[in-house]
Design a protein around this motif. Structure first.
Motif, PDB file in Angstrom:
ATOM      1  N   ALA A   7      33.464 -12.716   4.822  1.00 30.70           N
ATOM      2  CA  ALA A   7      34.038 -11.838   3.807  1.00 30.70           C
ATOM      3  C   ALA A   7      34.950 -10.788   4.425  1.00 30.70           C
ATOM      4  N   SER A   8      34.651 -10.344   5.642  1.00 28.05           N
ATOM      5  CA  SER A   8      35.487  -9.344   6.287  1.00 28.05           C
ATOM      6  C   SER A   8      36.894  -9.859   6.535  1.00 28.05           C
ATOM      7  N   ALA A   9      36.996 -11.099   6.951  1.00 30.74           N
ATOM      8  CA  ALA A   9      38.316 -11.663   7.213  1.00 30.74           C
ATOM      9  C   ALA A   9      39.122 -11.795   5.949  1.00 30.74           C
ATOM     10  N   ALA A  10      38.477 -12.067   4.828  1.00 30.93           N
ATOM     11  CA  ALA A  10      39.203 -12.285   3.586  1.00 30.93           C
ATOM     12  C   ALA A  10      40.013 -11.068   3.184  1.00 30.93           C
ATOM     13  N   THR A  11      39.524  -9.862   3.471  1.00 30.02           N
ATOM     14  CA  THR A  11      40.255  -8.680   3.074  1.00 30.02           C
ATOM     15  C   THR A  11      41.595  -8.572   3.778  1.00 30.02           C
ATOM     16  N   THR A  12      41.664  -9.023   5.013  1.00 36.39           N
ATOM     17  CA  THR A  12      42.931  -8.999   5.727  1.00 36.39           C
ATOM     18  C   THR A  12      43.825 -10.150   5.282  1.00 36.39           C
ATOM     19  N   LEU A  13      43.241 -11.301   5.065  1.00 32.37           N
ATOM     20  CA  LEU A  13      44.059 -12.452   4.702  1.00 32.37           C
ATOM     21  C   LEU A  13      44.783 -12.239   3.387  1.00 32.37           C
ATOM     22  N   ALA A 239      29.327 -10.284  17.571  1.00 32.97           N
ATOM     23  CA  ALA A 239      28.162  -9.401  17.627  1.00 32.97           C
ATOM     24  C   ALA A 239      27.574  -9.354  16.225  1.00 32.97           C
ATOM     25  N   LYS A 240      26.436  -8.725  16.077  1.00 28.47           N
ATOM     26  CA  LYS A 240      25.816  -8.618  14.764  1.00 28.47           C
ATOM     27  C   LYS A 240      26.783  -7.974  13.767  1.00 28.47           C
ATOM     28  N   ASP A 241      27.058  -8.684  12.658  1.00 21.49           N
ATOM     29  CA  ASP A 241      27.907  -8.199  11.566  1.00 21.49           C
ATOM     30  C   ASP A 241      29.347  -7.932  11.998  1.00 21.49           C
ATOM     31  N   THR A 242      29.802  -8.540  13.085  1.00 24.44           N
ATOM     32  CA  THR A 242      31.167  -8.320  13.576  1.00 24.44           C
ATOM     33  C   THR A 242      31.860  -9.649  13.827  1.00 24.44           C
ATOM     34  N   LEU A 243      33.095  -9.757  13.356  1.00 23.64           N
ATOM     35  CA  LEU A 243      33.861 -10.993  13.410  1.00 23.64           C
ATOM     36  C   LEU A 243      35.221 -10.729  14.047  1.00 23.64           C
ATOM     37  N   VAL A 244      35.648 -11.595  14.938  1.00 25.81           N
ATOM     38  CA  VAL A 244      37.023 -11.589  15.437  1.00 25.81           C
ATOM     39  C   VAL A 244      37.749 -12.773  14.803  1.00 25.81           C
ATOM     40  N   TYR A 278      51.899 -14.325  15.107  1.00 21.49           N
ATOM     41  CA  TYR A 278      50.588 -14.244  15.737  1.00 21.49           C
ATOM     42  C   TYR A 278      49.786 -13.132  15.060  1.00 21.49           C
ATOM     43  N   THR A 279      48.525 -13.413  14.752  1.00 23.20           N
ATOM     44  CA  THR A 279      47.647 -12.423  14.131  1.00 23.20           C
ATOM     45  C   THR A 279      46.344 -12.347  14.910  1.00 23.20           C
ATOM     46  N   ILE A 280      45.879 -11.131  15.161  1.00 22.24           N
ATOM     47  CA  ILE A 280      44.570 -10.927  15.781  1.00 22.24           C
ATOM     48  C   ILE A 280      43.914  -9.737  15.085  1.00 22.24           C
ATOM     49  N   GLY A 281      42.627  -9.876  14.777  1.00 21.29           N
ATOM     50  CA  GLY A 281      41.968  -8.799  14.064  1.00 21.29           C
ATOM     51  C   GLY A 281      40.464  -8.829  14.231  1.00 21.29           C
ATOM     52  N   VAL A 282      39.827  -7.812  13.672  1.00 21.29           N
ATOM     53  CA  VAL A 282      38.367  -7.702  13.726  1.00 21.29           C
ATOM     54  C   VAL A 282      37.863  -7.329  12.337  1.00 21.29           C
ATOM     55  N   GLY A 283      36.759  -7.967  11.922  1.00 25.60           N
ATOM     56  CA  GLY A 283      36.118  -7.653  10.659  1.00 25.60           C
ATOM     57  C   GLY A 283      34.716  -7.135  10.911  1.00 25.60           C
ATOM     58  N   ARG A 284      34.276  -6.209  10.058  1.00 21.27           N
ATOM     59  CA  ARG A 284      32.970  -5.584  10.255  1.00 21.27           C
ATOM     60  C   ARG A 284      32.248  -5.453   8.913  1.00 21.27           C
TER      61      ARG A 284
END
Length: 372
Positions: A7-13, A239-244, A278-284
């Protein structure tokens, strides 16, 4: 873990509905096919473009400012996904993948004043996904696309062509999509590769010739292709609750041209270079309902920075920020993107006549999704 962290990634996409090189606007995402269960979503986005330049002194000693030539544009999107069997899923995706909105004020640049371009597109993609096993899947389908446009050439840079207008009447055509994905659900890992074919349109044109060329109105035709593209998207829990997450997108803009003025030998109004972004990000994930994400985007464009006056920038860098609320039945996401547009020279016919620098665009988007 996969459902909650993704779900975290969806907000950026969702913030990808913004300005990009060439005519690219949405990045043609297919991520909805990976949603769990039955799902439907709707999104709306708006982009404000600050795009201005100055005439080159070599052609206009007064160095007239162009004024703001970038027009605000709005976009809508929607998607529906359902499971046909345990292994086979179907998604229907609506987006507006290509477009341009540029208008040079009549009181601005002596060389380009009155030049304008508007192009619109609508696309529906029917996509199937087949799970080979828990790790591998393939996806593919058909894309139907409609495109129309309106272009006017005006100002001293166009000489006897100043005042020419062409209306590109709406045409619909089909293309195709194919790809594959690898997943490890326990760590929210997914790598997806997707190819989207070029689509060939046969446009009916209404050409209004300038007074210097007789002032006649002609009904003609031309063939134009929208570009093929490749998307490589990835995400993984770190990591716990963290997505790259991130991605690479290649678009062959150079295949797109619009050849008009056949009555005087022809002229290509669109001169675009291929691009890679190129896209790089982190979701939490903050708690059971709220998550957020932050991403950086860099877009590199082939060739020099001599560009069409109808798209007067060359590459970009952007920051995207998103936030999302989700429960068992629905999710609501909002995103903002700030883009710094690359400096460029507007060059009709390959000769620079205006300098564009220090320009930007700001996009806002909202998406609502439902599980049922």
């Amino acid at each position: 873990m996969k459902h909650l962290i993704a779900a975290s990634a969806a907000t950026t996409l969702l913030a990808s509905s913004a300005l990009a090189s060439g005519l690219d606007r949405t990045g043609q995402p297919i991520g909805v096919i990976f949603e769990e269960g039955n799902y439907a979503e709707f999104s709306i986005a708006t982009t404000s473009v600050d795009l201005s330049g100055t005439d080159n002194a070599a052609f206009n000693p007064l160095q007239s400012a162009t004024g703001d030539v970038g027009e605000r544009f709005n976009m809508i999107g929607g998607a529906y996904k359902t499971d046909i069997t345990d292994k086979l899923s179907l998604a229907l995706i609506y987006d507006e993948p290509w477009g341009v909105d540029v208008n040079y004020p009549a009181t601005g640049s002596f060389l380009l004043n009155g030049t304008m371009a508007e192009a619109n597109s609508r696309s529906i993609t029917s996509l199937l996904r087949y799970k080979i096993n828990d790790r591998f899947s393939v996806h593919g389908g058909l894309r139907y696309q409609e495109v129309d446009g309106d272009i006017t050439l005006a100002g001293g840079a166009y000489s006897v062509l100043s005042g020419y207008n062409v209306k590109v009447n709406r045409d619909g055509a089909f293309g195709w999509v194919a790809g594959a994905a690898y997943e490890i659900p326990d760590i929210a890992l997914r790598v997806a590769l997707t190819y989207q074919s070029e689509i060939t349109h046969n446009f009916a044109l209404t050409e209004s010739m300038p007074a210097a060329l007789g002032g006649a109105t002609l009904n003609t035709t031309t063939e134009t292709k929208t570009p093929q593209s490749v998307n490589l998207d990835f995400q993984t829990g770190v990591a716990k609750d963290t997505l790259v997450f991130g991605g690479i997108r290649w678009v062959e803009h150079s295949t797109t041209d619009l050849n008009v003025l056949s009555a005087i030998g022809g002229r290509d109004l669109i001169d675009l270079d291929d691009s890679v972004s190129y896209t790089i990000g982190v979701g939490r994930k903050f708690n059971e309902n709220w998550s957020g994400s932050l991403a950086y985007v860099y877009e590199d464009v082939d060739g020099d920075n001599l560009v069409s006056p109808l798209a007067p920038y060359h590459g970009l860098q952007a920051i995207r920020l998103g936030v999302q609320y989700q429960n068992e039945k629905m999710k609501v996401a909002a995103g903002v993107r700030y883009s710094k547009l690359g400096n460029a020279f507007a060059a009709p016919g390959g000769t620079s006549v205006a300098n564009f620098s220090d320009n930007k665009a700001v996009s806002f988007a909202v998406k609502v999704g439902f599980y049922f």
